[in-house]
Enzyme design. Structure first.
Site, PDB file in Angstrom:
ATOM      1  N   ARG A  20       0.831  -1.213   0.000  1.00  0.00           N
ATOM      2  CA  ARG A  20       0.000   0.000   0.000  1.00  0.00           C
ATOM      3  C   ARG A  20       0.861   1.256   0.000  1.00  0.00           C
ATOM      4  O   ARG A  20       0.536   2.239  -0.680  1.00  0.00           O
ATOM      5  CB  ARG A  20      -0.952  -0.015   1.189  1.00  0.00           C
ATOM      6  N   GLY A  87      -0.956 -11.612  -5.769  1.00  0.00           N
ATOM      7  CA  GLY A  87      -2.347 -11.226  -5.989  1.00  0.00           C
ATOM      8  C   GLY A  87      -2.578  -9.767  -5.639  1.00  0.00           C
ATOM      9  O   GLY A  87      -3.341  -9.063  -6.308  1.00  0.00           O
ATOM     10  N   ARG A 115      -6.220 -17.178 -10.453  1.00  0.00           N
ATOM     11  CA  ARG A 115      -6.982 -16.501  -9.389  1.00  0.00           C
ATOM     12  C   ARG A 115      -8.084 -15.604  -9.959  1.00  0.00           C
ATOM     13  O   ARG A 115      -7.909 -14.983 -11.002  1.00  0.00           O
ATOM     14  CB  ARG A 115      -6.005 -15.729  -8.489  1.00  0.00           C
ATOM     15  N   GLN A 161      -8.291  -6.692  -0.770  1.00  0.00           N
ATOM     16  CA  GLN A 161      -7.667  -6.388  -2.071  1.00  0.00           C
ATOM     17  C   GLN A 161      -8.686  -5.724  -2.993  1.00  0.00           C
ATOM     18  O   GLN A 161      -8.377  -4.737  -3.662  1.00  0.00           O
ATOM     19  CB  GLN A 161      -7.153  -7.672  -2.717  1.00  0.00           C
ATOM     20  N   ASP A 310      -4.960 -15.920   5.756  1.00  0.00           N
ATOM     21  CA  ASP A 310      -3.607 -16.388   5.417  1.00  0.00           C
ATOM     22  C   ASP A 310      -3.005 -17.232   6.538  1.00  0.00           C
ATOM     23  O   ASP A 310      -2.039 -17.967   6.316  1.00  0.00           O
ATOM     24  CB  ASP A 310      -2.684 -15.194   5.130  1.00  0.00           C
ATOM     25  N   LYS A 337      -6.463 -18.703  -3.107  1.00  0.00           N
ATOM     26  CA  LYS A 337      -5.196 -18.063  -2.752  1.00  0.00           C
ATOM     27  C   LYS A 337      -4.103 -18.565  -3.694  1.00  0.00           C
ATOM     28  O   LYS A 337      -4.407 -19.009  -4.782  1.00  0.00           O
ATOM     29  CB  LYS A 337      -4.886 -18.335  -1.276  1.00  0.00           C
TER      30      LYS A 337
HETATM   31  C1  S3P Z   1      -4.352  -8.890   1.240  1.00  0.00           C
HETATM   32  C2  S3P Z   1      -5.626  -9.310   1.440  1.00  0.00           C
HETATM   33  C3  S3P Z   1      -6.006 -10.732   1.525  1.00  0.00           C
HETATM   34  C4  S3P Z   1      -4.810 -11.619   1.804  1.00  0.00           C
HETATM   35  C5  S3P Z   1      -3.638 -11.271   0.943  1.00  0.00           C
HETATM   36  C6  S3P Z   1      -3.228  -9.824   1.171  1.00  0.00           C
HETATM   37  C7  S3P Z   1      -4.113  -7.435   1.133  1.00  0.00           C
HETATM   38  O1  S3P Z   1      -6.597 -11.112   0.302  1.00  0.00           O
HETATM   39  O2  S3P Z   1      -5.156 -12.978   1.628  1.00  0.00           O
HETATM   40  O3  S3P Z   1      -2.547 -12.119   1.266  1.00  0.00           O
HETATM   41  O4  S3P Z   1      -2.961  -6.990   1.238  1.00  0.00           O
HETATM   42  O5  S3P Z   1      -5.091  -6.700   0.944  1.00  0.00           O
HETATM   43  P1  S3P Z   1      -8.157 -10.805   0.034  1.00  0.00           P
HETATM   44  O6  S3P Z   1      -8.365  -9.401   0.397  1.00  0.00           O
HETATM   45  O7  S3P Z   1      -8.399 -11.002  -1.435  1.00  0.00           O
HETATM   46  O8  S3P Z   1      -8.895 -11.782   0.865  1.00  0.00           O
END
Ligand code: S3P
Length: 424
Positions: A20, A87, A115, A161, A310, A337
């Site tokens: 971020r 991701g 994904r 995310q 996680d 994931k």
């Molecule tokens: C993350 C959010 C999670 C997490 C990923 C990191 C993030 O995913 O599993 O490792 O940094 O916003 P999701 O928001 O898709 O569940």
């Protein structure tokens, strides 16, 4: 059996917060400093992609120095952006690029290409961007950025995310953009908006709204706290291994990330949280864990899962040794994931001799005093399953054979070395 011992331990900087900081840096004009950034390969993937868009990154004694000339300085990349295994990189890039006046293609490794992306592209499309997805839902993806209109979304998945991709687009949109998630998620985007003093609206912990930026963000300094997802392996192991006594300083304890602490505490673990404070708007503390008694069984509700999705693989090891049952309902998100973590976790635990039943997206473990182990531990290249396997090897009668350890660098390159340092 080994125990874990060590005071004032430090784990690497938080991966989610580091991503971020880099993405918000793309809106800044000037030079910012990120202190204690995550060393994860995933964050290097973000650096590489943002560099292709024109941001400048330098490494300075463990810090990252990021220079940008404002969001309008971002350039169309000459080549396809490669988010590799990350991701967060891919989905946040989709949000960032949705509002840029150019077209860019993003790809990733084999795992990332499996994904789901529609959950991100659909709301961004409603704001005005266009996407070409492979098979209508996967990467490689082509983003046709556009001028965006602010919108209000009530999204289906409890995904930070997706929420963050919408917010990054919202900062470039006309008017207000708001996103409501069904259940609590990590708050790092909200915390970063506060840290950077950007206008936001939040009527509840589930809602987050921003306004199109009228000017560039000033350069900033961000001190990244320790990553609770990395610390979780040590916290679970110390709760289970007799004689263990550890404390981890400067650990991020955002309430959207504390499932591992909440569940272990409810199971009867001895976990103490002290020296709680805000660091760049992120809650941090010292977390101390001592082995006490055998842990009790528990049922984890599906609405809580996003605060520790996680950490669920390593938490399941606490289930394997509990007195009673460890029950998880509707862990469907675990399938999406870096691997289908749900199937692999269930298969690995079953092969190691854990009494585990699964039905659809639910699973139930009958705890036991010992687990034979000695089996093959399949990771499908998933870092969190590999680290869970290394913790299993401290607990099972015979070590499991982990089919891939290199993937650990995706989030915590020094994990094995750090574990060896505190293993007595
Ligand atoms: C993350 C959010 C999670 C997490 C990923 C990191 C993030 O995913 O599993 O490792 O940094 O916003 P999701 O928001 O898709 O569940």
């Amino acid at each position: 059996m080994a125990s874990l011992q060590g005071k004032n331990l430090i784990v690497p900087g938080d991966k989610s917060i580091t991503h971020r900081a880099y993405f918000f840096g793309a809106f800044s004009q000037g030079t910012s400093r990120i202190i204690n950034p995550s060393p994860a390969l995933d964050c290097l993937s973000t650096i590489k992609c943002l560099s292709q868009l024109g941001l400048d990154f330098k490494f300075d004694d463990g810090d990252v120095i990021l220079t940008c000339q404002g969001i309008n300085s971002l350039q169309r990349p000459q080549e396809t952006l490669d988010a590799e295994n990350s991701g967060t990189t891919l989905r946040l890039l989709m949000g960032l690029l949705a509002g840029r006046p150019f077209t860019a293609a993003i790809t990733g490794d084999e795992s990332l290409q499996r994904r789901p992306l529609k959950r991100v592209s659909e709301p961004l499309r409603q704001m005005g961007a266009e996407f070409e997805l492979t098979d209508n839902m996967h990467a490689p993806v082509v983003v046709h950025g556009n001028s965006l209109e602010g919108q209000s979304f009530q999204i289906e998945h409890s995904s930070a995310q997706v929420q963050t991709a919408i917010i990054l687009a919202g900062l470039q949109a006309e008017g207000e953009t708001s996103c409501v998630v069904p259940n609590k998620v990590r708050n790092h985007t909200r915390n970063m908006l506060k840290h950077l003093d950007l206008p936001m609206r939040s009527s509840s912990p589930l809602q987050l709204g921003v306004f199109g930026l009228k000017s560039q963000i000033s350069p900033f300094e961000m001190i990244v706290p320790g990553d609770i997802s990395s610390a979780a392996y040590f916290i679970v192991a110390a709760s289970l291994l007799s004689g263990s006594d550890i404390s981890i300083d400067n650990l991020g304890i955002d309430p959207g990330r504390t499932l591992v602490l909440d569940i272990l505490s409810k199971m009867g673990a001895s976990i103490e949280i002290t020296n709680t404070r805000l660091l760049c708007q992120e809650p941090v503390a010292t977390v101390s864990v001592q082995h006490k008694n055998r842990l009790n069984g528990i049922t984890i509700k599906s609405g809580e899962l996003a605060t520790g999705i996680d950490e669920l693989p390593v938490l399941a090891l606490a289930g394997a040794f509990c007195q009673g049952k460890f029950i998880v309902h509707n862990a469907s998100e675990l399938r999406h994931k870096e691997s289908d973590r749900l199937s692999l976790l269930v298969d690995n635990l079953k092969s190691a001799g854990v009494s585990i039943k699964s039905s659809g997206d639910d699973f139930e473990i009958e705890g036991s005093l010992t687990v034979p182990g000695g089996s093959l531990w399949k990771t499908s290249g998933d870092h969190r399953l590999a680290m869970t396997g290394l913790i299993a090897n401290l607990l099972f009668e015979q070590p499991v054979e982990i089919d891939n350890l290199d993937c650990i660098a995706v989030s915590y390159p020094a994990f094995k070395a750090d574990l060896d340092l505190i293993k007595v």
